[in-house]
Design a protein around this motif. Structure first.
Motif, PDB file in Angstrom:
ATOM      1  N   GLY A  54       0.787  -1.230   0.000  1.00 31.53           N
ATOM      2  CA  GLY A  54       0.000   0.000   0.000  1.00 31.53           C
ATOM      3  C   GLY A  54       0.813   1.269   0.000  1.00 31.53           C
ATOM      4  N   GLU A  55       1.930   1.301   0.676  1.00 31.90           N
ATOM      5  CA  GLU A  55       2.785   2.489   0.646  1.00 31.90           C
ATOM      6  C   GLU A  55       4.210   2.093   0.985  1.00 31.90           C
ATOM      7  N   CYS A  56       5.121   2.269   0.049  1.00 33.44           N
ATOM      8  CA  CYS A  56       6.537   1.991   0.301  1.00 33.44           C
ATOM      9  C   CYS A  56       7.135   3.200   1.010  1.00 33.44           C
ATOM     10  N   ARG A  57       7.691   2.959   2.178  1.00 34.64           N
ATOM     11  CA  ARG A  57       8.268   4.075   2.927  1.00 34.64           C
ATOM     12  C   ARG A  57       9.567   3.703   3.633  1.00 34.64           C
ATOM     13  N   GLY A  58      10.063   2.473   3.421  1.00 33.38           N
ATOM     14  CA  GLY A  58      11.274   2.055   4.116  1.00 33.38           C
ATOM     15  C   GLY A  58      11.883   0.827   3.478  1.00 33.38           C
ATOM     16  N   GLU A  59      12.476  -0.007   4.308  1.00 33.10           N
ATOM     17  CA  GLU A  59      13.222  -1.162   3.811  1.00 33.10           C
ATOM     18  C   GLU A  59      12.365  -2.193   3.101  1.00 33.10           C
ATOM     19  N   GLU A  60      11.037  -2.120   3.259  1.00 31.70           N
ATOM     20  CA  GLU A  60      10.172  -3.083   2.573  1.00 31.70           C
ATOM     21  C   GLU A  60      10.274  -2.966   1.051  1.00 31.70           C
ATOM     22  N   VAL A  61      10.826  -1.841   0.559  1.00 27.18           N
ATOM     23  CA  VAL A  61      10.985  -1.697  -0.884  1.00 27.18           C
ATOM     24  C   VAL A  61      11.895  -2.798  -1.436  1.00 27.18           C
ATOM     25  N   ARG A  62      12.856  -3.247  -0.645  1.00 26.67           N
ATOM     26  CA  ARG A  62      13.752  -4.318  -1.086  1.00 26.67           C
ATOM     27  C   ARG A  62      12.975  -5.609  -1.272  1.00 26.67           C
ATOM     28  N   GLU A  63      12.126  -5.960  -0.313  1.00 25.39           N
ATOM     29  CA  GLU A  63      11.345  -7.190  -0.421  1.00 25.39           C
ATOM     30  C   GLU A  63      10.351  -7.118  -1.580  1.00 25.39           C
ATOM     31  N   LEU A  64       9.755  -5.932  -1.777  1.00 27.15           N
ATOM     32  CA  LEU A  64       8.801  -5.794  -2.878  1.00 27.15           C
ATOM     33  C   LEU A  64       9.500  -5.963  -4.220  1.00 27.15           C
TER      34      LEU A  64
END
Length: 340
Positions: free
Chosen positions: A243-253
């Motif tokens: 729903g909203e990339c704002r941190g380290e989760e961008v790597r997993e996505l």
């Protein structure tokens, strides 16, 4: 006028048979109970946001920016009691130890509260009222968000399982557009969405919504976006949406979208289309990725960037569409019109 108090906590929001929070249109009485003294503004179909700035007053956004409500009167004690009750209705707790809390209430109502002394002017409340929760691409087209040829292209993007990133400033309609697009995914596909606060309500029969869990009063038990993205990979999703990339989760996505999980999507706050590469590089740095790694991963993972804007009159529109390109080992972007 004085605020009628007190709203009693009611626990978690009521849910429909499919497990999702009921909309204000389906359960208006429950939604009004959630908002308490602010309930009359729910009946005003033009209101999208409410802001209570401590004793400084109430500001209402009816599509053209926040405007002060001259008749609103409330003491700091009353505003704090209202914030406490609203947060409790969302199943969370707010106090001096946890002075900043975000919750979702009935029908997707989103409440963010900040207590003093973090909010130096008194208790601050920000309430977002979803008005286009079940909007489809046809409705957005009629409303002027994009032209008919763009609507047809967006449907083709979904059916062709192209990965997209929806960008724009706060309140530009990123969640609304993404939900409308995903409703065109085939009914036999499994969509897993991951959000800080679950707002995506998709007209689709197989939608699993995962929501971040905040730490408890002892500061333990937190489950963040990055972990939820990893968990979603074990759920055999056909489409993964953050729903909203704002941190380290961008790597997993990016990892997921580069390993066979087509048809995925994410949203990202950005002022303009040209600012998106820098925002992604900044998020990548938080995840330990250098600029070259970000460029390679993003270019291969994301097919299109859909950038939304909201003008002074409150009109939300798809302003630009972009495609990533690698430029000197850095991430670049170019504007495209693929529907032409």
């Amino acid at each position: 006028m004085a605020v009628p108090f007190i709203v009693q906590p009611r626990g978690r929001p009521r849910r429909a048979a499919d497990g999702r929070a009921e909309s204000p249109h389906r359960d208006d009485q429950a939604a009004r109970a959630d908002l308490g003294p602010l309930a009359p503004y729910l009946a005003d179909g033009g209101v999208t946001d409410l802001f209570v700035n401590g004793t400084a007053g109430l500001f209402v956004d009816r599509g053209s920016g926040p405007e002060r409500e001259a008749s609103w009167r409330a003491s700091e004690r009353e505003v704090r009691d209202l914030a406490t009750a609203l947060i409790a209705r969302g199943g969370r707790h707010i106090d001096e130890a946890t002075p900043c809390v975000d919750v979702r209430l009935t029908g997707g109502l989103r409440v963010h509260a900040v207590l003093p002394p973090v909010s130096s002017g008194g208790t601050a409340l920000s309430i977002r009222i979803p008005r286009l929760a079940h909007a489809d691409l046809a409705g957005l087209c009629r409303g002027g968000t994009f032209a008919a040829e763009v609507r047809d292209w967006l449907i083709e993007v979904v059916r062709a399982r192209r990965n997209v990133l929806v960008t724009g400033a706060a309140g530009t309609g990123k969640t609304t557009l993404l939900a409308a697009m995903l409703s065109h995914a085939p009914a036999n596909e499994r969509i897993v969405t991951i959000e800080d606060v679950a707002e995506l309500r998709i007209a689709h029969p197989h939608h699993i919504a995962l929501e971040v869990r905040q730490p408890n009063l002892e500061g333990v038990g937190e489950i963040g976006l990055a972990r939820l993205v990893r968990e979603s990979l074990r759920m055999r999703p056909d489409r993964i949406v953050v729903g909203e990339c704002r941190g380290e989760e961008v790597r997993e996505l990016l990892t997921a979208l580069n390993t066979g999980h087509d048809g995925g999507a994410g949203t990202l706050h950005a002022s303009g289309l040209d600012d998106v590469p820098a925002r992604l590089e900044a998020l990548g740095a938080l995840a330990g990725m250098d600029d070259h790694a970000v460029a390679r991963q993003v270019e291969s993972a994301i097919a299109f960037v859909l950038h939304l804007k909201r003008d002074r009159a409150g009109q939300r529109r798809l302003a630009r569409v972009g495609r990533f390109r690698e430029s000197g080992q850095r991430l670049g972007i170019e504007e495209v019109e693929p529907w032409r």
